[in-house]
Motif scaffolding. Structure first.
Motif, PDB file in Angstrom:
ATOM      1  N   GLY A  36       0.873  -1.250  -0.055  1.00  0.00           N
ATOM      2  CA  GLY A  36      -0.176  -0.009  -0.073  1.00  0.00           C
ATOM      3  C   GLY A  36       0.897   1.165  -0.118  1.00  0.00           C
ATOM      4  O   GLY A  36       1.905   1.134   0.500  1.00  0.00           O
ATOM      5  N   ASP A  41      -4.944   4.262   5.998  1.00  0.00           N
ATOM      6  CA  ASP A  41      -5.010   2.729   5.636  1.00  0.00           C
ATOM      7  C   ASP A  41      -6.069   2.411   4.885  1.00  0.00           C
ATOM      8  O   ASP A  41      -6.756   1.589   5.361  1.00  0.00           O
ATOM      9  CB  ASP A  41      -4.621   2.114   7.229  1.00  0.00           C
ATOM     10  CG  ASP A  41      -4.286   0.660   7.092  1.00  0.00           C
ATOM     11  OD1 ASP A  41      -3.954   0.259   5.970  1.00  0.00           O
ATOM     12  OD2 ASP A  41      -4.577  -0.018   7.830  1.00  0.00           O
ATOM     13  N   ARG A  66       2.624  -1.654   4.500  1.00  0.00           N
ATOM     14  CA  ARG A  66       2.329  -0.306   4.133  1.00  0.00           C
ATOM     15  C   ARG A  66       3.646   0.496   4.634  1.00  0.00           C
ATOM     16  O   ARG A  66       3.656   0.767   5.819  1.00  0.00           O
ATOM     17  CB  ARG A  66       0.960   0.460   4.817  1.00  0.00           C
ATOM     18  CG  ARG A  66       0.917   1.924   4.169  1.00  0.00           C
ATOM     19  CD  ARG A  66      -0.591   2.084   4.369  1.00  0.00           C
ATOM     20  NE  ARG A  66      -0.723   1.831   5.756  1.00  0.00           N
ATOM     21  CZ  ARG A  66      -1.014   3.031   6.958  1.00  0.00           C
ATOM     22  NH1 ARG A  66      -0.471   4.096   6.587  1.00  0.00           N
ATOM     23  NH2 ARG A  66      -1.066   2.331   8.088  1.00  0.00           N
TER      24      ARG A  66
END
Length: 389
Positions: A36, A41, A66
């Motif tokens: 990501g 998020d 991420r």
């Protein structure tokens, strides 16, 4: 390792499609990592599992990651301060503590690129799915390694390192230490890192997948994205038509959107491998919703984009450089020859491209756009072109 880069206009559902693609691959037994790039998020919201700077298991066979740009920025600056400590002392500058550092503009992009490189070169997974930012930002991100390498070579040409043996002498004459050694070592390390990332992006196992809603705005966004990708030498392996309404939705107020949807999909099919993903009626959340989307995992990898040079010296006395630019408009094109490079501007996108070796000994004789292809004609320079006996 296969890498799928997923992008599309903002709000098109690209994060959801990336999560669904990764989950579908994992359920087929493919060891998958989904990366990501959003500060929020949104990837974790789609997967139903919070993501962060450490990879987490989102489902059997599926990891999600991420990266944290702040941590990478602090580490880089700490290393730079350590290498430049002598110069900083001479200037009377005090070192910065890690607690007071906040990422500068560009730190987030560097963090994403490093994460992409590290994940693609690792052997822990078979498939990497990258949720890229919206298309304009994604294209700038993909262009960054090439641009940074060009800047490094312009500012610190590798051939200047031939004078390294003279630096201690110059330092004694000037009366101050010369920082050139660590500077060139740092530039060399960055160049290697950027070259590794360029290799990942240029790999035939790396493909781009576009996501867009089939609507007039989506059609315009896909047209613009196609041109930007073509200028980078990239071709999408598939176009995900997202949030597609069912054909039996009725003849009421949905008749207009359905007609626009059919028109957009029909136009896209002429140029893309179009995969339709139905509208669930709500924002997908969690594994069950993602599975219900039935997003395709892997399409047929497109043929690599070629920029061939055609030899027409015998017929017309020129060499012709063919550059595919589907969707380009003549009025939005601009070319500038600068030394051994050519600057190509197509609408909002620009790329500085090194000339093939044969064309460096030529002058530009003209250019034209025909059937989505830019054709630049080069005439041999009599002062540089080898003469036939």
């Amino acid at each position: 390792m296969r890498t799928i880069l997923i992008t599309g206009p903002g709000g098109s559902g690209r994060t959801t499609v990336a999560a669904a693609t990764a989950l579908a691959a994992a359920r087929e037994g493919v060891r998958t990592l989904v990366l990501g790039t959003d500060r929020n998020d949104s990837l974790g919201a789609a997967l139903g599992t919070a993501t962060g700077p450490d990879p987490v298991e989102a489902a059997p066979g599926l990891s999600a990651w991420r990266p944290d740009p702040a941590a990478g920025f602090r580490d880089d600056l700490a290393r730079l301060q350590e290498r430049a400590s002598t110069v900083l002392d001479l200037l009377g500058a005090g070192p910065l503590d890690s607690e007071e550092l906040t990422p500068l503009p560009g730190a987030e992009e560097i963090a994403v690129l490093r994460a992409l490189r590290d994940a693609a070169l690792a052997e822990a997974h078979d498939l990497l799915v990258v949720d890229l930012p919206p298309t304009p930002h994604a294209l700038a991100l993909l262009a960054l390694p090439e641009e940074l390498r060009r800047y490094l070579r312009r500012l610190l040409p590798p051939e200047r390192q031939a004078a390294r043996a003279l630096r201690p002498v110059l330092g004694r004459l000037a009366g101050v230490p010369m920082p050139a050694d660590w500077l060139y070592e740092t530039a060399g390390r960055w160049d290697l890192e950027l070259a590794a990332l360029e290799a990942v992006l240029a790999d035939r196992a790396t493909t781009v997948r576009l996501v867009a809603e089939p609507s007039p705005a989506g059609a315009d966004a896909v047209h613009t994205a196609t041109l930007g990708l073509a200028l980078r030498g990239l071709r999408p392996d598939a176009l995900i038509a997202n949030r597609v309404l069912p054909e039996d939705a009725g003849d009421g107020w949905l008749a207009g959107p359905l007609a626009q949807q059919r028109k957009a999909v029909d136009e896209w099919r002429a140029a893309y491998d179009v995969r339709r993903v139905r509208h669930l009626g709500h924002d997908p959340r969690g594994a069950d919703d993602l599975a219900a989307l039935a997003v395709p995992v892997v399409g047929t990898a497109p043929a690599p984009v070629e920029w061939p040079v055609e030899d027409r010296l015998a017929e017309d006395g020129v060499l012709v450089w063919h550059i595919p630019l589907p969707g380009a408009v003549r009025d939005d094109l601009d070319l500038v020859r600068r030394g051994d490079e050519i600057v190509i501007t197509a609408a909002q996108y620009r790329r500085v491209v090194p000339l093939p070796s044969a064309l460096r000994r030529c002058t530009v004789a003209g250019a034209g756009l025909r059937e989505g292809e830019l054709r630049i004609r080069f005439a041999p320079d009599p002062e540089l072109w080898p003469r036939t006996p």
